[in-house]
Design an enzyme around this catalytic site. Structure first.
Site, PDB file in Angstrom:
ATOM      1  N   ASP A  81      62.693  28.222  36.610  1.00 27.35           N
ATOM      2  CA  ASP A  81      62.090  29.174  37.544  1.00 27.35           C
ATOM      3  C   ASP A  81      60.577  28.979  37.603  1.00 27.35           C
ATOM      4  OD1 ASP A  81      61.663  31.326  39.212  1.00 27.35           O
ATOM      5  OD2 ASP A  81      62.843  32.730  38.041  1.00 27.35           O
ATOM      6  N   ASP A  82      60.067  28.581  38.761  1.00 23.85           N
ATOM      7  CA  ASP A  82      58.622  28.429  38.997  1.00 23.85           C
ATOM      8  C   ASP A  82      57.982  27.277  38.218  1.00 23.85           C
ATOM      9  OD1 ASP A  82      58.928  30.661  40.566  1.00 23.85           O
ATOM     10  OD2 ASP A  82      57.356  31.838  39.614  1.00 23.85           O
TER      11      ASP A  82
ATOM     12  N   CYS B  79      62.347  32.171  45.183  1.00 26.78           N
ATOM     13  CA  CYS B  79      63.558  32.300  44.358  1.00 26.78           C
ATOM     14  C   CYS B  79      64.847  32.461  45.151  1.00 26.78           C
ATOM     15  CB  CYS B  79      63.403  33.493  43.416  1.00 26.78           C
ATOM     16  SG  CYS B  79      61.865  33.479  42.454  1.00 26.78           S
TER      17      CYS B  79
ATOM     18  N   LYS C 240      53.745  27.767  45.003  1.00 25.90           N
ATOM     19  CA  LYS C 240      54.920  28.587  45.260  1.00 25.90           C
ATOM     20  C   LYS C 240      54.661  29.535  46.433  1.00 25.90           C
ATOM     21  CE  LYS C 240      57.469  32.461  43.285  1.00 25.90           C
ATOM     22  NZ  LYS C 240      57.727  33.316  42.124  1.00 25.90           N
TER      23      LYS C 240
ATOM     24  N   LYS D  19      69.402  34.212  35.646  1.00 23.77           N
ATOM     25  CA  LYS D  19      68.886  35.031  36.759  1.00 23.77           C
ATOM     26  C   LYS D  19      69.727  34.853  38.025  1.00 23.77           C
ATOM     27  CE  LYS D  19      64.785  34.895  39.755  1.00 23.77           C
ATOM     28  NZ  LYS D  19      63.366  34.520  39.846  1.00 23.77           N
TER      29      LYS D  19
ATOM     30  N   HIS E 253      58.826  31.722  34.935  1.00 24.53           N
ATOM     31  CA  HIS E 253      58.346  32.776  35.842  1.00 24.53           C
ATOM     32  C   HIS E 253      57.543  33.816  35.048  1.00 24.53           C
ATOM     33  CE1 HIS E 253      58.464  35.962  38.858  1.00 24.53           C
ATOM     34  NE2 HIS E 253      59.108  35.168  39.711  1.00 24.53           N
TER      35      HIS E 253
ATOM     36  N   HIS F 299      69.480  37.053  41.327  1.00 25.30           N
ATOM     37  CA  HIS F 299      68.538  37.238  42.440  1.00 25.30           C
ATOM     38  C   HIS F 299      69.135  36.936  43.819  1.00 25.30           C
ATOM     39  CE1 HIS F 299      63.989  37.194  43.636  1.00 25.30           C
ATOM     40  NE2 HIS F 299      64.656  38.252  44.065  1.00 25.30           N
TER      41      HIS F 299
END
Length: 555
Positions: A56-57, A94, A317, A148, A241, A150
């Protein structure tokens, strides 16, 4: 400039000779293993175990083999022994990346083309979309998700266990505390966000760092499953993240990094790298590894203000510059034919859906209308990618480019709309693409964020169209829109064609019933179909009574 012009000319020629021919193919043309087709060459003989790891990220530069100062020995080794994807694209945020992975469809075809799914919105991945785990279950896979989600949870039918996963352990929201699993969406709107299947996992609220906790869960799943039966494991780590949190021992090698955000980020990534090593060792320990395919991907570019680096790419991002959408990615598997290679063919996150279903010996009916392609032979054998274009997105709600107009789009396209498309070597952006600085490593040399080191470009006021030759200019430094207006027009027409297939945007307002205080302090499904039916029945009854009253009055 002369070199750029020559390269741009060559790419124009290639686009005119082969690129536009592909534009005429209709969406939904057969891709992957259509009904009655056999899996292609290079496919394993038996159904492989599929391990999809989504970070993530993670920034484009934030892996050892891209020159990062952050050590990632596990990722470096797995990538070096597998196939590095060096022309690999995801979405800038995301929810969009996750929705495209799990459906094989662009955002414009699921209604999720604007922003992300917020915790308080009555919204989720539309229920009429078939998901990757559902297709894998059809051919005998056990399907498990850790991490996650989402993709929305406002009603029970939106939960991971209702979308094809046999089990789910993780968070429903986009972020939260790594230790307490607590998340505030706004002042007073706070709740607990850790689930096991469809219930809050209060028993696991023991202060374990989420990266380590998720890895332990993966190890438990692998230990209890029979390796002779195929398994799909979707591991969507929370790291890296924000909030920037990591156990103390991972800071050991990064005390020299003055920038506190970068230092914390480095520690988080070091912990993630160790976690992936532990997952790999577990696959070997329990007999999965030799028949497994491990895919590693970031969900979007890094966020420099939160320690991530996309250098030398432009942007971050949340933007459609390369720094927002070009991702770290690789495939590691004993089943690969060309191990230790680099794939520079065009690959997009939607491609995993048909590719993995084909490898699993599944079937894809033509009426599913995918936007992804089966790219296994491209990765495993080094063949040409069937993909020649990517619709990065069309967001009709985000129209913040004040000077955008139909005139600027040659009457073909309203350039106030945020959109981006890639066709062969060319990339076109319209509207406001987002934060556009280049953020070099020196920007992280001070204790606080320092934008003085950033490189910026000043454009003439009112610019809403950009054209780049990404092959010749991957860092988006030379805008060619004024030099090649005919190419701009062709790409605008392609945007217009895509837009005709778009479904309405799903982005509802907040629902006050989403407040965790009304749900035992937990983020979770709040919308109940029965309530809606009762309200509907009540309103019908009230209308009937009113009609009877009106009749009496008339009499």
């Amino acid at each position: 400039r002369m070199v750029a012009a020559v390269l741009a000319g060559l790419s124009l020629l290639s686009l005119l000779t082969c690129g536009y021919l592909a534009w005429g193919s209709r969406r939904g043309a057969p891709r992957g293993a259509l009904l009655g087709e056999e899996p292609g060459a290079g496919a394993p003989r038996s159904q492989p175990h599929i391990i999809f790891i989504l970070a993530d990220d993670q920034g484009f530069r934030d892996v050892g083999y891209h020159g990062s100062e952050i050590r990632t020995p596990t990722l470096d080794k797995l990538a070096a022994e597998g196939v590095k994807l060096e022309n690999y694209y995801v979405q800038p945020m995301c929810t969009p990346s996750r929705s495209q992975l799990i459906t094989g469809k662009y955002q414009i075809h699921t209604g999720l083309q604007h922003s992300i799914i917020r915790p308080t919105q009555p919204n989720c991945l539309p229920l009429d979309n078939v998901t990757l785990p559902q297709k894998l279950k059809e051919v005998g896979y056990s399907t498990h998700m850790v991490g996650k989600w989402h993709l929305g949870f406002y009603r029970r039918e939106c939960m991971p266990t209702q979308r094809g996963f046999d089990s789910f352990f993780g968070s429903l929201l986009g972020s939260g505390d790594y230790y307490t699993h607590f998340k505030c969406d706004s002042p007073g709107i706070c709740g607990y966000d850790l689930y096991e299947n469809d219930n809050a996992a209060w028993d696991h609220d023991t202060g374990i760092y989420s990266t380590q906790m998720y890895t332990q869960k993966v190890q438990q799943i692998l230990a209890s499953h029979n390796p002779r039966k195929p398994i799909f494991l979707y591991i969507a780590y929370q790291a890296v993240h924000s909030p920037l949190q990591a156990p103390g021992r991972y800071f050991e090698h990064y005390r020299s990094i003055n920038n506190i955000n970068r230092r914390r980020y480095a520690a988080m990534l070091a912990c993630l790298d160790e976690a992936i090593n532990n997952v790999t060792l577990t696959l070997k320990k329990y007999g999965y590894y030799e028949n497994s395919i491990i895919i590693y991907s970031s969900d979007n570019g890094g966020q420099p203000m939160a320690g991530g680096s996309n250098w030398p790419l432009r942007g971050s991002k949340g933007t459609y510059w390369e720094g927002g959408i070009r991702a770290v990615g690789f495939v590691h598997s004993p089943l690969l034919k060309n191990k230790g290679s680099v794939c520079k063919e065009l690959v997009h996150i939607t491609d995993w859906f048909p590719t993995l279903i084909t490898l699993a010996e599944g079937q894809i009916a033509e009426d599913i209308q995918l936007d992804g392609y089966d790219i296994w032979e491209t990765i495993s054998e080094g063949r040409r990618s069937p993909r020649v274009d990517i619709l990065h997105n069309i967001d009709p709600i985000y129209t913040k480019a004040k000077n955008g107009s139909w005139a600027a789009g040659y009457g073909i396209w309203n350039t106030a709309i945020q959109s981006a498309i890639r066709v062969n070597h060319w990339k076109l952006l319209t509207g406001n693409p987002g934060y556009s600085d280049w953020v070099p490593p020196q920007a992280f040399s001070n204790a606080g964020p320092n934008r003085w080191h950033n490189e910026r470009v000043s454009w003439s006021a009112g610019k809403t169209v950009w054209l780049f030759n990404i092959t010749a200019d991957p860092y988006e430094r030379v805008d060619l829109s004024a030099r090649y207006p005919e190419v701009v027009k062709q790409l605008l027409r392609r945007l217009s064609q895509f837009n005709k297939t778009a479904v309405p945007v799903r982005y509802p307002p907040k629902d006050p019933r989403s407040n965790p205080k009304l749900n035992g302090g937990v983020w979770g499904p709040w919308f109940k179909e029965d309530e809606k039916k009762k309200k509907s029945d009540k309103s019908k009854g009230a209308n009937k009574q009113q009609k009877n009253k009106n009749k009496k009055k008339a009499n």
